[in-house]
Each structure stands twice: as structure tokens, then as C-alpha cells.
Scaffold this active site. Sequence first.
Site, short mmCIF file in Angstrom:
data_model
loop_
_atom_site.label_atom_id
_atom_site.label_comp_id
_atom_site.label_asym_id
_atom_site.label_seq_id
_atom_site.Cartn_x
_atom_site.Cartn_y
_atom_site.Cartn_z
N HIS A 79 -3.34 7.08 1.90
CA HIS A 79 -3.80 5.76 1.48
C HIS A 79 -5.17 5.50 2.09
CE1 HIS A 79 -4.25 1.55 0.83
NE2 HIS A 79 -4.01 1.23 2.08
N ASN A 92 -10.27 -0.12 -0.50
CA ASN A 92 -8.81 -0.09 -0.37
C ASN A 92 -8.22 -0.68 -1.65
OD1 ASN A 92 -6.11 -0.69 0.19
ND2 ASN A 92 -6.50 -1.35 2.29
N CYS A 138 0.81 -1.22 0.00
CA CYS A 138 0.00 0.00 0.00
C CYS A 138 0.84 1.28 0.00
CB CYS A 138 -0.95 -0.01 1.19
SG CYS A 138 -1.97 -1.48 1.29
#
Length: 338
Positions: free
Chosen positions: A265, A295, A111
Site C-alpha cells: 500500500h 495514497n 487501505c
Amino acid sequence: MVIRIIGTGSSLPQQVVTNDGLAEAVDTSDEWIFSRTGIRERHLVKEETTASMSVEAAERALINAGIGAEEVDLIIVATITGDYLTPSTACEVQAGLGARRAVAFDINAACSGFLFALHTAYAYLETGVYRTALVLGAETLSKIMDWEDRSTCVLFGDGAGAAVVRAFNGETRIRDDGSQWLEEKGKGGLLAFEQGSDGARGKVLSCKGRENNNLLVRNPFTPSYVKMDGQEVYKFAVSTVPASIQRVLEKAGMEAGDMKYFVLHQANIRIIQSVAKRLKADEGKFPVSLDHCGNVSAASVPILLDEINKKGMLERGDKIVMAGFGGGLTWASAVLEW
């Protein structure tokens, strides 16, 4: 040397799966998912691939930057879900764009990947090795999810985001929505970076690769899926991310109040709210794509950056923070002047 993001682009799969739609296949509900994560829906691939979304995002970023593929010197794709072990997704992007001059490779920082890729591109451009880089985060996370595990599969989506990054030395004319300006030497652009890794805690978010399988040992291939200790990941994020942002702000000689936006993020709305609180920053400065994208790992930050750019929320001279965090464990932050 001034190094700027001069164009952004993104690509999302056409198919949208809402929480209610997910509840038809998984033991969950819209209320359960949204109250814990802030997610309402996500995009999942059907015909799309990591490479096809990357090419589309890259094409849009080049159009936004006002340059052609032949001007790209470097392509870096951050991904954990490439379509092939080899060739790299970056090489597929190079082929899809016809960017014959470009050097292309992938990196894996989960990520945090887009920020790691951006920092890598910065190093190449700052030293004068290359002038123009195409930096992407792209994921097809749906193919590594266990769709019977509601604690993980409800969180993730698919997509790709891209940014064109260019180095300017001295007074250089560059395009912006058809207009031009003189670039002042040594002002603006990417101002500071901060990165870190903690491999000792890496297994709290993992997806196993192929096991040894050869003439000496037999391990028939079985699919592996993402496994996550949500509580540990949450504790890592809410402590590490604000500390990283504070350090990168100090490097840039700025404070949280100087920033127009914090482009984080998109893992969980509670994490974003906690970071805002710890930084004593207005939550309104934290734009969100989590509600409609979920996500998207390495793609989260560039997709969100492109969204706010498309909406006209960024003006020349605006200062923003970008931050990624996740598997590895890894984290990274950057301060830039638009």
C-alpha cells in the site's frame, strides 16, 4: 485447486495536481510534501466517479485476462467512498460491464480493502462456489478531504484498480498474451494470506458518517472529513506491516529473499523504506506509484500491481508479496506466484 490472478487493470482521473499546483491553494510546498511523503503529484476527479473509474479498470482487467464479462461470477469492490450508500459500487460495476451472472457487493477495510476483498474472493473460489471473480479497490478520496488541512489533503488521490481471479482444477488451458499453457494441479497462484484488525486504535484514522437524525433527535447534516493522527498511523504501519509479511511468508514456507517484488500500500515512502529495512530486503524490490498517485487507499495495491504488470516486470513463476494497511485499523498480506 490453483487460484490465479489472470488479468489486471486500472483507471486514474485525467486531471493531475502537482505539489506546486496544490501549494497555490494550500499552505504547503513541493519540498515540504515530497521530503516527508515521497509524493510529487496525484490524480483528482473532475467528471469521474468511483463507479466510472471502477468500470474502466474492470474493463481493462478483463481485456488483459482475455475473458468476457459474461464469465464473471463474483464482483467485490473495496471502497470507503462509494457514490451511493446503496446501490453498492460493485452493483454499479456489474451494470456497467453487463456482467449479469455475477453476484456483487462492497467491503470496507480502508487501505487494506483490496487484500481483504482478494481473500474473500479466494474463499469463494477455493470452495468451488464460483470460478471467476473480479476484485477491485476504488476510491474518490478527494471528496472526503478537508482542503484546508495540509496534514491530510496533500497525501491522498483518486483512482481504481482491478484484478481478475480464476480457479483452475487440474490441467486447464488458459490464455496469456494470446498463448496457452497447461495449468499444473496444485502449483502456483495465491499461496498464503494473513489478516488482522485492531478496532481499539481505529479512531487514529477516521471519517465520521451521518449522525442520528429522526423524529426523536435533530442533527442537521454537516460534511465530515478525514482526520488522522499521522504519528500513530506511522508507528502502527512500521511495526505491523513487516510482522504481517513475515507471518505470511512463513505460511507459504518462503523467505523475503525468495520474493521478486513487495507490492505495498502506497501511504508514505518512509514507511516503505522502513518495511524494507526491517525485512532486510533490497529497496529495489519495492516498486512505487506513490510519487505520481499519492495514497489511493484501497486502490493503491491494485493500481501498482497493474503498473508493474503493464511494464512487463512480472514473469510466469515470479513470487511476490502484496500488503495493505490502514484505517480500522486493519492490515493484510498475501504471497502469490504469478
